[in-house]
Design an enzyme around this catalytic site. Structure first.
Site, mmCIF file in Angstrom:
data_model
loop_
_atom_site.group_PDB
_atom_site.id
_atom_site.type_symbol
_atom_site.label_atom_id
_atom_site.label_comp_id
_atom_site.label_asym_id
_atom_site.label_seq_id
_atom_site.Cartn_x
_atom_site.Cartn_y
_atom_site.Cartn_z
ATOM 1 N N THR A 64 0.242 12.591 9.929
ATOM 2 C CA THR A 64 -0.884 13.496 9.964
ATOM 3 C C THR A 64 -1.800 12.990 11.282
ATOM 4 O O THR A 64 -2.112 12.009 11.827
ATOM 5 C CB THR A 64 -1.846 13.318 8.836
ATOM 6 N N HIS B 128 2.488 -0.900 -1.396
ATOM 7 C CA HIS B 128 2.927 -2.295 -1.287
ATOM 8 C C HIS B 128 3.795 -2.629 -2.349
ATOM 9 O O HIS B 128 4.353 -3.825 -2.261
ATOM 10 C CB HIS B 128 1.649 -3.046 -1.178
#
Length: 409
Positions: free
Chosen positions: A328, A380
């Site tokens: 993006t 994560h």
């Protein structure tokens, strides 16, 4: 003879849709393949064309109605001009059938119907009439710039009018400026909201940052940009460099290109990159497939094509399906720094930002360089700090020395 106007087949992942806009009224003449109605899903807008010349005899599902595949939206009559008087209520004061047919035909070729769906929606959202705006496009068609220019003109005129009456009606103007407008969320906007919450609630999202000296790429574009455009018919932008660097980094860190499926980790041996594109309906992420097999020119052409389809409301479900990683570029809007949100089921997203001249230390000296911040948001649960930082550093090194992209080192 009558023909049912049906909802087109919806993709498997789409349960229902909303009737967005009827472009014809009951009794209006219709030409074959002319768009009758637009159906909005949570991914794309589908246009429903007329299957034959005729007259719109009835509307069964009004704007805002929820519909499913193959549901009847309305009825198209293929009656001849002399039979049109049978449609609609009788009234002795009504024009003759031939008069109504002539008026319907004229309405069917109105200036507004000559515009694309994106322009029609922009006109409707701002209560504008296409006939009141001079088009500068091919054949007098309106462009987005034409409509935005008219919106700006009207806003400026409104401000001037308020200023002219400010001394006498200060309280009234102040009160009117606090008005509210309530409109229902589009299906796309609701889906975006759902996916953003899903990403926040279902991933262990973390963001790491770095910065890139963009001088080498800017020099390269300045040196070869004109020749590149003449040879390939498309401008040499920054996105092709970004995508090439991302693909090389994904090869080195396959966890970033993977996704979690229940208790399994799915490693993808292909490189489909989603590109965030701003459209009149909101932010969408069409997919650029097999990026490792595309040249710089192929990438630039594909991005241009996807951006045009997004602007004109022509993106298909296939264009928006899939993707293993997202880029993006908030820098095109002036964003200096952001923390992008992961696009599930992907595991990471890279945010690019505005290029700004800043003082940095280079070889023991303070110099001014065009710098850009990078932001990598990642899940994560799958990607550790070593992989995320290494991935971002790889992109930084490749962009600061673009020759390495060609040598793949």
């Amino acid at each position: 003879m009558t023909i049912d106007i049906l909802v087109p087949d919806l993709p498997e992942s789409v349960a229902d849709a909303t009737v967005a806009t009827w472009h014809k009224k009951v009794g209006e003449a219709v030409k074959r393949d002319e768009v009758l109605v637009e159906i909005e899903t949570d991914k794309v807008v589908l246009e429903v064309p007329a299957l034959s010349d005729g007259v719109l005899a009835d509307i069964l599902q009004a704007e805002g109605a929820t519909v499913v595949s193959k549901q009847v939206l309305g009825v198209l009559s293929t009656l001849q001009a002399g039979d049109i008087s049978s449609i609609g209520p009788k009234d002795t004061n009504e024009p003759t059938p031939s008069d109504r047919q002539q008026a319907a035909i004229e309405n069917s070729h109105s200036h507004a119907d000559d515009q694309g769906p994106a322009i029609r929606r922009l006109l409707a959202a701002n209560n504008l009439n296409a006939e009141d705006i001079r088009g500068t496009g091919v054949g007098g068609r309106l462009t987005r710039e034409d409509v935005e220019r008219e919106i700006t003109r009207r806003e400026q005129a409104s401000v001037k009018q308020n200023i002219a009456t400010e001394h006498n009606t200060i309280s009234t103007v102040a009160y009117q400026s606090r008005s509210e407008k309530r409109v229902p969320m589009t299906r796309l906007r609701k889906r975006i909201a759902e996916r953003l919450l899903e990403a926040k609630n279902s991933t262990a999202m973390l963001t790491t940052f770095n910065e890139v000296d963009m001088q080498p790429i800017m020099t390269l574009r300045k040196t070869y940009g004109e020749k590149f455009e003449k040879q390939h018919g498309v401008r040499l932008g920054f996105m092709s460099f970004y995508i090439k660097a991302v693909v090389e980094a994904l090869k080195r860190y396959p966890e970033v290109n993977a996704s979690i499926d229940d208790n399994d980790v799915v490693y993808h041996n292909y490189f489909d990159v989603s590109i965030a594109v701003s459209t009149p309906r909101g932010l969408v992420t069409p997919v650029l497939r097999d990026c490792d097999k595309l040249s710089m020119a192929d990438i630039e052409k594909s991005i241009k094509q996807l951006a045009e389809k997004g602007r004109d409301g022509k993106l298909t479900v296939e264009d928006l399906t899939g993707g293993n990683f997202t880029i993006t570029n908030g820098g095109v809007f002036g964003s200096l720094m952001s923390t992008p949100i992961i696009n599930p089921p992907q595991s990471a997203i890279l945010g690019m930002h505005a290029i700004k001249e800043r003082p940095i230390a280079l070889n023991g000296e303070v110099v001014i360089r065009p710098m850009m911040y990078l932001a990598l948001s990642y899940d994560h649960r799958l990607i550790d700090g070593r992989e995320s930082v290494g991935f971002l550093v790889t992109i930084k090194e490749l962009l600061e020395d673009p020759t390495r992209l060609l040598l793949e080192i």
